[in-house]
Design a protein around this motif. Structure first.
Motif, PDB file in Angstrom:
ATOM      1  N   GLU A 185      15.539   0.269 -59.810  1.00 56.11           N
ATOM      2  CA  GLU A 185      14.363   1.017 -60.244  1.00 56.11           C
ATOM      3  C   GLU A 185      14.549   2.492 -59.928  1.00 56.11           C
ATOM      4  OE1 GLU A 185       9.534   1.124 -59.469  1.00 56.11           O
ATOM      5  OE2 GLU A 185      10.817   0.114 -58.013  1.00 56.11           O
TER       6      GLU A 185
ATOM      7  N   THR B 207      15.469   2.510 -56.073  1.00 60.56           N
ATOM      8  CA  THR B 207      15.711   1.211 -55.429  1.00 60.56           C
ATOM      9  C   THR B 207      17.057   0.692 -55.916  1.00 60.56           C
ATOM     10  OG1 THR B 207      13.346   0.733 -55.387  1.00 60.56           O
ATOM     11  CG2 THR B 207      14.851  -1.122 -55.057  1.00 60.56           C
TER      12      THR B 207
ATOM     13  N   ARG C 221      11.853   5.890 -60.324  1.00 57.77           N
ATOM     14  CA  ARG C 221      10.576   6.388 -60.844  1.00 57.77           C
ATOM     15  C   ARG C 221      10.164   7.667 -60.138  1.00 57.77           C
ATOM     16  NH1 ARG C 221       5.806   3.433 -57.826  1.00 57.77           N
ATOM     17  NH2 ARG C 221       7.020   2.181 -56.407  1.00 57.77           N
TER      18      ARG C 221
END
Length: 186
Positions: free
Chosen positions: A168, A180, A170
């Motif tokens: 991930e 992540t 963001r």
């Protein structure tokens, strides 16, 4: 089986040293240079992570730092951190100061991981993080990246080698990035 998650605040160049400027590092204090809005967005992510954690795994110095700042706080986030089981990896600590803390010899971390269910989150604790990587015990890395290049300082990963897969990425607030990664084992 538990999952060891390294959760760190870092600069763009991977420095995790002295984020609050209390250690005397001449480039420290970078955490305090973000906007209030970014700090609020950061806190939301950190609180959610604490709520989902099964336990904290800390080095001795990080345990002491967190204990002096969180033990007397109240509110959902503080209540969760104070209630979580905490394992302090140390060969010299007999009586941890923070509630629900247990001293754990370094040789017992793998056993802890084998016997626990859920996320075992490691905050700060650079020396411990290096050891966990050396022992191939890290399952996931979460990095909150702050928009600063320091050019010097202790890096979170030290000389650790390994392979990660991005899970991930963001934007948090206006200027932070949350990444992540999961460990890739061959």
């Amino acid at each position: 089986m538990g999952k060891i998650i390294v959760s760190e605040n870092v600069t763009l160049d991977g420095v995790g040293q002295d984020p609050t400027g209390e250690e005397g590092f001449d480039r420290g204090g970078w955490f305090t240079r973000i906007s209030d809005a970014d700090r609020a967005a950061w806190a939301e992510v950190e609180q959610a992570e604490a709520m989902a954690a099964a336990a904290l795994l800390l080095g001795r110095h990080s345990h002491d730092w967190f204990a002096t700042r969180w033990a007397d706080r109240t509110g959902a986030w503080a209540d969760r951190l104070n209630a979580l089981p905490k394992y302090v990896v140390s060969t010299t600590l007999d009586e941890p100061r923070w509630a629900n803390s247990t001293a754990l010899p370094p040789t017992e971390v793998a056993k802890l991981k084998d016997t626990m269910d859920g996320d075992i989150v490691v905050y700060a604790s650079r020396q411990l993080v290096h050891t966990l990587f050396e022992q191939d015990l890290v399952d996931e890395v979460r990095l909150m990246v702050f928009p600063f290049v320091l050019g010097a300082g202790d890096r979170v990963f030290g000389e650790a080698a390994g392979s990660m897969r991005l899970v991930e990425a963001r934007r948090i607030g206006a200027d932070l990035t949350f990444l992540t990664y999961r460990t890739v084992r061959f």
